[in-house]
Design a protein around this motif. Structure first.
Motif, PDB file in Angstrom:
ATOM      1  N   GLY A 217       0.793  -1.225   0.000  1.00  0.00           N
ATOM      2  CA  GLY A 217       0.000   0.000   0.000  1.00  0.00           C
ATOM      3  C   GLY A 217       0.821   1.268   0.000  1.00  0.00           C
ATOM      4  O   GLY A 217       0.368   2.306   0.489  1.00  0.00           O
ATOM      5  N   VAL A 218       2.048   1.214  -0.523  1.00  0.00           N
ATOM      6  CA  VAL A 218       2.922   2.389  -0.575  1.00  0.00           C
ATOM      7  C   VAL A 218       3.402   2.596  -2.009  1.00  0.00           C
ATOM      8  O   VAL A 218       3.330   1.684  -2.841  1.00  0.00           O
ATOM      9  N   THR A 219       3.902   3.778  -2.272  1.00  0.00           N
ATOM     10  CA  THR A 219       4.373   4.129  -3.610  1.00  0.00           C
ATOM     11  C   THR A 219       5.804   4.643  -3.533  1.00  0.00           C
ATOM     12  O   THR A 219       6.144   5.417  -2.636  1.00  0.00           O
ATOM     13  N   GLY A 220       6.635   4.206  -4.466  1.00  0.00           N
ATOM     14  CA  GLY A 220       8.012   4.682  -4.517  1.00  0.00           C
ATOM     15  C   GLY A 220       8.076   6.166  -4.829  1.00  0.00           C
ATOM     16  O   GLY A 220       7.255   6.689  -5.585  1.00  0.00           O
ATOM     17  N   ILE A 221       9.055   6.837  -4.247  1.00  0.00           N
ATOM     18  CA  ILE A 221       9.168   8.286  -4.445  1.00  0.00           C
ATOM     19  C   ILE A 221      10.337   8.657  -5.351  1.00  0.00           C
ATOM     20  O   ILE A 221      10.586   9.846  -5.580  1.00  0.00           O
ATOM     21  N   THR A 222      11.044   7.664  -5.876  1.00  0.00           N
ATOM     22  CA  THR A 222      12.157   7.948  -6.784  1.00  0.00           C
ATOM     23  C   THR A 222      11.613   8.252  -8.169  1.00  0.00           C
ATOM     24  O   THR A 222      10.868   7.460  -8.734  1.00  0.00           O
TER      25      THR A 222
ATOM     26  N   PHE B 153      16.535  -1.484  -4.352  1.00  0.00           N
ATOM     27  CA  PHE B 153      15.698  -0.937  -3.290  1.00  0.00           C
ATOM     28  C   PHE B 153      14.828   0.182  -3.842  1.00  0.00           C
ATOM     29  O   PHE B 153      15.152   0.811  -4.864  1.00  0.00           O
ATOM     30  N   GLU B 154      13.710   0.399  -3.188  1.00  0.00           N
ATOM     31  CA  GLU B 154      12.786   1.470  -3.558  1.00  0.00           C
ATOM     32  C   GLU B 154      12.458   2.275  -2.311  1.00  0.00           C
ATOM     33  O   GLU B 154      11.977   1.730  -1.314  1.00  0.00           O
ATOM     34  N   ILE B 155      12.750   3.569  -2.357  1.00  0.00           N
ATOM     35  CA  ILE B 155      12.455   4.459  -1.228  1.00  0.00           C
ATOM     36  C   ILE B 155      10.970   4.824  -1.266  1.00  0.00           C
ATOM     37  O   ILE B 155      10.450   5.254  -2.306  1.00  0.00           O
ATOM     38  N   VAL B 156      10.293   4.657  -0.140  1.00  0.00           N
ATOM     39  CA  VAL B 156       8.856   4.934  -0.087  1.00  0.00           C
ATOM     40  C   VAL B 156       8.499   6.002   0.942  1.00  0.00           C
ATOM     41  O   VAL B 156       7.333   6.346   1.103  1.00  0.00           O
TER      42      VAL B 156
ATOM     43  N   ILE C 214      15.996   8.858   4.513  1.00  0.00           N
ATOM     44  CA  ILE C 214      15.122   7.724   4.244  1.00  0.00           C
ATOM     45  C   ILE C 214      14.403   7.303   5.523  1.00  0.00           C
ATOM     46  O   ILE C 214      15.025   7.069   6.555  1.00  0.00           O
ATOM     47  N   ALA C 215      13.068   7.197   5.449  1.00  0.00           N
ATOM     48  CA  ALA C 215      12.263   6.767   6.596  1.00  0.00           C
ATOM     49  C   ALA C 215      11.420   5.543   6.263  1.00  0.00           C
ATOM     50  O   ALA C 215      10.807   4.956   7.157  1.00  0.00           O
ATOM     51  N   GLY C 216      11.374   5.168   5.001  1.00  0.00           N
ATOM     52  CA  GLY C 216      10.672   3.968   4.570  1.00  0.00           C
ATOM     53  C   GLY C 216      11.310   3.443   3.308  1.00  0.00           C
ATOM     54  O   GLY C 216      11.595   4.209   2.376  1.00  0.00           O
ATOM     55  N   ILE C 217      11.584   2.142   3.263  1.00  0.00           N
ATOM     56  CA  ILE C 217      12.304   1.578   2.120  1.00  0.00           C
ATOM     57  C   ILE C 217      11.947   0.105   1.959  1.00  0.00           C
ATOM     58  O   ILE C 217      11.649  -0.582   2.938  1.00  0.00           O
TER      59      ILE C 217
END
Length: 483
Positions: A27-32, A135-138, A146-149
């Motif tokens: 339920g999250v989306t990558g921010i890169t 890896f994908e930063i979320v 980074i607080a979610g990955i």
């Protein structure tokens, strides 16, 4: 379709699959951004010798100078690096660092220079390093960190492809201690999901972790300190190159050390290819009348010719006189070298090095500032900045491993302090040797240490030589002071 283009499309397909699945599963989306992903792919292609400008049909090859820059930067960053620990957990942290970190650190720093960012992630026993394609930063915090990955790991077994996605993040929870008093506790949560597919380009269906090599992991685990005060950071270290990100200013990711020098790297490859091509084609040519190269015993009008060396080119002569001409092909070496060195100067400066640090000599090949005169101030500042970034990363890594040690009772409860010592990048052995020789002559530095450190004798050999010299000098009436 070329193989490089095919591989590029395959990598894009994997990344799209990665992004799509984390949105469905977690339920999250990558921010890169796509621009950042494209840049990282391009940097790594150039580092690996797959630059888009390479065209063997046109004689344009690559000397992989991007890798040379990364390798030299990693060498200087790790030069004489020493890490020691104090505190009650000193022995455990020292052993783990020497085993899991130090043998790999130079290689990891080189990859960080190439990709802009790498992550070093303790796994309890050792440490893994992760490049941005895995890896994908979320999520990020107010400081842009980074607080979610989500990490991705893959392996193949027989005809099956296995994938693990590992989601790291913080969350706050209310804990009831039984007296009606709820306390807010900050937890660190890790979620693991495994998948299997018969196609390397597909994620496949979700399966139990017990069916994979990750069978010791739990699907979900929440971590806090034993006193439940919460963790102070993520369970990994981030090595980010210090230059500002001008592709995606909001991204926590860094820039490759040569990101600003891509055009110059292209020009360098072209310049060197032309130089190399000219050297290969520099042999003298000899134009010779075909009538001079007939095999003996054949008539003039028979088409039977000798097998000539490549520098002989048969031509048709005019008239009755036979024809021969030697054609010299002088090399424009000086002009070519000047052009190559101009490109090297641009590249070095844009990568953060001092002018003249990289140069090409036609006798010795590529050289660095240890062999040419240069102002080292920019180089020193560059390496200091990367060393500072590396120290921040390692502090994060050691903190994560210490948390693991508490959670799994890998070491007695205790504290530690990490100490870092980096070598002087301007150190010159010959100058140091002369300096200490003069000190020894003046009696300020022990001759034994001089023999061992600079002449590479063993300590026993050094002592024997000193005793022999002392005896011979005393026999000649000369006083000898070994100090």
């Amino acid at each position: 379709m070329g193989i490089i283009q095919t591989l590029g499309m395959w990598k894009e397909r994997i990344m799209r699959m990665f992004k799509g699945n984390i949105k469905n599963e977690f339920g999250v989306t990558g921010i890169t951004s796509n621009a950042m992903e494209d840049a990282i792919t391009n940097w790594m292609d150039v580092y690996q010798g797959k630059a888009p400008w390479v065209d063997h049909t046109k004689g344009i090859k690559t000397i992989k100078f991007a890798k040379a820059v990364c390798s030299e930067t990693a060498r200087l960053t790790n030069l004489a690096l020493g890490i020691t620990f104090d505190g009650s957990r000193k022995d455990y942290m020292t052993e783990w660092c020497e085993r899991a970190i130090m043998p790999n650190l130079r290689r990891w720093v080189e990859y960080g220079c190439a990709s802009g960012t790498i992550i070093i992630k303790p796994n309890g026993v050792g440490a893994d390093f992760v490049t941005p394609d895995r890896f994908e930063i979320v999520g990020k915090d107010g400081n842009g960190l980074i607080a979610g990955i989500i990490f991705e790991d893959r392996y193949r077994e027989n005809d099956k492809y296995y994938t693990k996605q590992e989601y790291h993040r913080f969350f706050d929870a209310k804990v009831n201690y039984g007296d009606g008093d709820y306390k807010s506790v900050k937890y660190y949560q890790i979620s693991n999901r495994a998948y299997v597919s018969s196609n390397s380009g597909e994620l496949g269906k979700e399966i139990e972790l017990s069916q994979t090599k990750w069978n010791t992991l739990l699907p979900d685990v929440s971590i806090t300190t034993k006193n439940e005060v919460g963790l102070n950071g993520m369970m990994f270290g981030v090595l980010r190159m210090p230059a500002a990100n001008d592709i995606d200013v909001d991204s926590p990711l860094g820039m490759a050390i040569y990101s600003d020098a891509m055009e110059e790297l292209k020009d360098l490859d072209i310049a060197y290819s032309r130089y190399s091509e000219e050297v290969k084609d520099s042999r003298a040519l000899e134009l010779i009348d075909r009538r001079l190269v007939r095999e003996p015993g054949h008539k003039v009008n028979e088409e039977v010719e000798l097998d000539l060396p490549k520098h002989f080119i048969p031509v048709s002569g005019e008239g009755d006189q036979e024809f021969y001409q030697a054609v010299e092909r002088p090399l424009k070496v000086d002009e070519r070298i000047k052009g190559i060195n101009a490109q090297l100067s641009y590249i070095g400066y844009k990568c953060g090095y001092s002018n003249g640090y990289f140069a090409f000599d036609q006798k010795t090949g590529m050289v660095t500032a240890t062999q040419v005169e240069s102002d080292d101030r920019r180089t020193i500042q560059l390496i200091k900045d990367i060393r500072d970034a590396l120290q921040v990363c390692l502090d994060q890594v050691f903190y994560a491993q210490s948390v693991f040690a508490d959670l799994y009772n890998l070491a007695p409860v205790g504290n530690y302090t990490a100490n870092y010592a980096f070598g002087d990048i301007t150190y010159n052995f010959e100058e140091d040797k002369v300096h200490h020789y003069n000190l020894a002559v003046r009696g300020i530095y022990p001759w034994e240490e001089y023999y061992v450190k600079f002449l590479k004798y063993s300590r026993e050999e050094a002592r024997a030589l000193i005793e022999q010299a002392k005896s011979e000098n005393q026999a000649d009436g000369i006083e000898y002071d070994e100090e």
